[in-house]
Design an enzyme around this catalytic site. Structure first.
Site, PDB file in Angstrom:
ATOM      1  N   CYS A 131       1.149  -1.361  -0.074  1.00  0.00           N
ATOM      2  CA  CYS A 131      -0.054   0.305  -0.014  1.00  0.00           C
ATOM      3  C   CYS A 131       1.111   1.386   0.248  1.00  0.00           C
ATOM      4  CB  CYS A 131      -0.561   0.331   1.282  1.00  0.00           C
ATOM      5  SG  CYS A 131      -2.165   1.324   1.253  1.00  0.00           S
ATOM      6  N   CYS A 134      -0.510   4.145   2.011  1.00  0.00           N
ATOM      7  CA  CYS A 134       0.073   4.067   3.565  1.00  0.00           C
ATOM      8  C   CYS A 134       1.427   3.963   4.189  1.00  0.00           C
ATOM      9  CB  CYS A 134      -1.067   2.803   4.307  1.00  0.00           C
ATOM     10  SG  CYS A 134      -1.433   1.877   3.330  1.00  0.00           S
ATOM     11  N   ASP A 135       2.168   3.382   3.517  1.00  0.00           N
ATOM     12  CA  ASP A 135       3.357   3.241   3.441  1.00  0.00           C
ATOM     13  C   ASP A 135       4.289   4.121   3.080  1.00  0.00           C
ATOM     14  OD1 ASP A 135       2.673   1.475   5.142  1.00  0.00           O
ATOM     15  OD2 ASP A 135       2.793  -0.122   4.093  1.00  0.00           O
TER      16      ASP A 135
END
Ligand code: NAP
Length: 307
Positions: A131, A134-135
């Protein structure tokens, strides 16, 4: 607890089904094990949802959730652990709790496919991610790889190119599945290098990822091997449906998706399916929303006929 319709999954399809159920005067209960929004919530930019030309997946799905709640949907964070779908009422089990309804909509989505390399799972959080939204932040100013040739990979590479020093996009062939508009934008980014006709053979690590070894997919290995120094690898090679626990309850296709008819009906009366879990050709936020609407329409009709 008894309600009219239980919707399993609070991604775009499940939440859209909840909006429509609410508007049909049904009481929908939406069960979600993680957080509402599903896969779309992790998409950095959505540009092809009608009426929202540039919106983050997170914001779009938050809005859909608020809309569902406005029409009376009850959202519950609970992991489904069992199904009894054959009879009437249908029963859904979440640990010690069970919920009953006249109809069920399965909108349980899909999860990212893994590369299948030996140390892949151990490196999650240490260089391996599924992701970018997200990261990506953790890789600011670093070099990363993205793997895949679909919309997710190209969108991730675009997103990461704005954060990272360099992005390698590794794809196993030359043709892309991704939409041309994003691909053109990507080729204009100076810090993106396409590594085509290549597959990842090794994740090199010293506890954290330090490099990605790729081998040629061309006959005779024409391209040769390369070791790309990288602190992160974002795997975007498609998804697999979340149907491992559904095989005994509804018919599944060879790929594990749920086949449905034009009204999102599964092979079990009163059980409908919607979104990425369904066997179909175009998996987009807009088609997930449409699936959800249709499933709610069909569930409403089914419950009317039962009465
Ligand atoms: P996808 O379209 O299925 O593409 C997966 C890519 O990964 C393909 O290029 C495939 O290569 C490659 N691949 C598959 N297995 C592989 C393996 N084992 N090793 C190496 N490469 C592998 O998946 P996606 O990009 O996640 O998209 C899923 C759906 O969501 C699509 O319908 C997509 O359009 C949609 N989506 C839309 C948006 C948007 O519109 N904003 C954003 C994200 C996703 P081949 O091409 O050679 O098969």
């Amino acid at each position: 607890m008894h309600c009219d319709v239980i919707i399993c999954g609070a991604g775009t399809a499940g939440l859209s089904a909840a909006i429509y159920c609410g508007r049909y005067g049904l009481r929908p209960l939406v069960l979600e094990k993680v957080f509402a929004g599903g896969q779309a919530a992790g998409t950095p930019h959505i540009e092809n949802y009608p009426g929202a030309p540039d919106i983050s997946g997170f914001e779009l799905t938050q809005r859909i959730q608020a809309q569902a709640e406005r029409f009376g949907a009850e959202l519950l964070t609970a992991e489904v652990t069992g199904y009894d779908l054959a009879g009437c009422p249908k029963k859904i089990f979440c640990g010690d709790m069970s919920y009953e309804a006249g109809a069920v909509i399965l909108a349980v989505g899909a999860h990212p496919r893994q590369l299948g390399l030996p140390n892949e799972a151990a490196l999650i959080g240490h260089g391996v991610s599924y992701c970018a939204e997200c990261d990506g932040f953790f890789y600011r100013g670093k070099t990363v790889c993205v793997v895949g040739g679909g919309d997710t990979a190209v969108q991730d590479a675009l997103y990461l190119s704005a954060l990272c020093e360099k992005v390698y996009l590794i794809h196993r062939r030359e043709g892309f599945r991704a939409q041309a508009v994003s691909l053109t934008r990507l080729t204009e980014r100076e810090n993106v290098e396409l590594v085509l006709n290549a597959r990842v053979t090794e994740l090199v690590a010293d506890g954290n990822l330090t490099g990605v070894r790729v081998a040629s997919t061309l006959p005779g290995g024409e391209n040769g091997d390369r070791l790309l120094a990288a602190a992160g690898i974002f795997v975007a090679i498609g998804t697999e449906p979340n149907t491992a626990d559904l095989a005994e309850h509804v018919a599944l296709s060879v790929s594990g998706h749920i086949p449905v008819d034009r009204l999102m009906r599964t092979d079990v009366p009163g059980v409908f399916a919607a979104g990425d879990v369904v066997e179909k050709d175009l998996r987009q936020v807009v088609t997930a929303a449409a699936d959800g609407a249709l499933a709610a329409f069909a569930a409403h009709r089914y419950l009317e006929e039962l009465r």
